[in-house]
Design an enzyme around this catalytic site. Structure first.
Site, short mmCIF file in Angstrom:
data_model
loop_
_atom_site.label_atom_id
_atom_site.label_comp_id
_atom_site.label_asym_id
_atom_site.label_seq_id
_atom_site.Cartn_x
_atom_site.Cartn_y
_atom_site.Cartn_z
N THR A 177 0.82 -1.21 0.00
CA THR A 177 0.00 0.00 0.00
C THR A 177 0.86 1.25 0.00
O THR A 177 2.01 1.25 0.42
CB THR A 177 -0.95 0.04 1.22
N ASP B 77 -3.78 5.78 3.10
CA ASP B 77 -3.27 6.99 3.74
C ASP B 77 -3.46 6.79 5.24
O ASP B 77 -4.60 6.77 5.72
CB ASP B 77 -4.03 8.22 3.25
N ASN C 28 4.89 0.67 8.43
CA ASN C 28 6.14 1.23 7.93
C ASN C 28 6.01 2.68 7.47
O ASN C 28 7.01 3.41 7.43
CB ASN C 28 6.66 0.38 6.76
N SER D 286 10.01 1.33 14.02
CA SER D 286 10.37 2.46 14.85
C SER D 286 11.72 2.99 14.40
O SER D 286 11.98 3.11 13.20
CB SER D 286 10.37 2.03 16.33
N TYR E 100 10.23 14.25 15.88
CA TYR E 100 10.26 12.88 15.37
C TYR E 100 10.51 11.89 16.51
O TYR E 100 9.83 10.87 16.62
CB TYR E 100 11.35 12.76 14.31
N LYS F 2 8.12 8.69 17.85
CA LYS F 2 8.64 7.32 17.90
C LYS F 2 8.67 6.79 19.34
O LYS F 2 8.42 5.59 19.57
CB LYS F 2 10.03 7.25 17.28
N THR G 122 18.32 4.84 2.35
CA THR G 122 17.01 4.88 1.70
C THR G 122 16.68 6.35 1.41
O THR G 122 17.37 7.26 1.90
CB THR G 122 15.92 4.29 2.61
#
Length: 274
Positions: free
Chosen positions: A36, A57, A84, A135, A149, A153, A184
């Site tokens: 997704t 979403d 994710n 996480s 952030y 987390k 990434t």
């Protein structure tokens, strides 16, 4: 004929990074996957490789529920949910402000919570299943400039640890994955706030270090996903799985400093007994 040992995966945030690599690894293992993303057209190559795809979403509860129902309609069950999907806001706390904080929590914490809540009744009815929470090392320690952030987390970590204790008797497992810096697109896609000079030596230093790290991250996402798959296939996976030398070293350093502080102030801390 269907192999009863194959698993059905529902994975959020599959257009790049860990999400994409998890889809590929699950397919390579012979499993079935609902991949997704907010824009499902970004998943066309994954569909060509055998994944089913759907729009999801995580900030929209109706979208989450629809993706869960789509997965059940195609496969009839869900064995692994991977939360994710994520986003990264960078800036000192004052620079970011409360609105950005809410937006960060909407994706990183409430998005994962929404998907978890939607899938839990399915896993309970099956009496089995695994929830993988992606996480970060930043969910266990903090850095100037990443406070918003980190806070989201940290919330996900506490939520997931409590969840693991609650659902273990029901045959449901929880795995919290805490990567260090991986190569990434994630860091390159971050939202960066306007910088205030007063924070140049703290949050500003993190900005400089992050810019230098971009494209030079020390960890390979393919190897990271292989480690996740190995942990999931083990008889007794850990509650938490650190990924990367930087994650292991960073957490060890953090806990050693925490223990040293506890020891230093132990006498005062214990002085409150009746």
């Amino acid at each position: 004929m269907e192999n009863n040992n194959t698993k059905v995966w529902l994975i959020t945030g599959c257009s790049t990074g860990f999400g994409r690599e998890l889809v590929l690894a699950a397919l390579a293992a012979g499993d079935r996957v609902m991949a997704t993303a907010r824009r499902p057209e970004t998943l066309a190559d994954l569909a060509e490789r055998g994944a089913s795809t759907a729009a999801l979403d995580v900030t929209d509860p109706a979208s989450v529920d629809a993706a869960v129902q789509a997965t059940l309609a195609v496969f009839g069950r869900i064995d692994v949910l991977v939360n994710n999907a994520g986003s990264l806001v960078m800036g000192a706390i004052e620079e970011v402000g409360v609105q950005r904080l809410r937006e960060q929590f909407d994706v990183v914490f409430f998005g994962a919570a929404q998907a978890t809540q939607a899938v839990l009744p399915v896993l309970r009815a099956q009496g089995s299943g695994t929830i993988v929470q992606m996480s970060s090392l930043g969910g266990l320690k903090t850095y100037p400039g990443y406070g918003v952030y980190n806070s989201a987390k940290h919330a996900l970590e506490g939520y997931s640890e409590a969840l693991a204790a609650e659902v273990a008797p029901l045959g449901i497992r929880v795995l919290i994955v805490e990567p260090g810096a991986f190569r990434t697109p994630f860091n390159g896609n971050k939202v960066t706030t306007e910088e205030l000079d007063i924070y140049r030596e703290t949050a500003g230093a993190t900005r400089v270090n992050t810019a230098a790290l971009l494209g030079n991250e020390p960890n390979d996402p393919v190897k990271g996903v292989a480690a996740i798959m190995k942990a999931l296939d083990s008889g007794k996976p850990p509650l938490r799985l650190l990924l990367g030398n930087d994650a292991v070293d960073g957490l060890r350093e953090h806990h050693e400093a925490l223990l040293a502080s506890v020891t230093e102030w132990e006498e005062l801390s214990r002085s409150t007994a009746i």
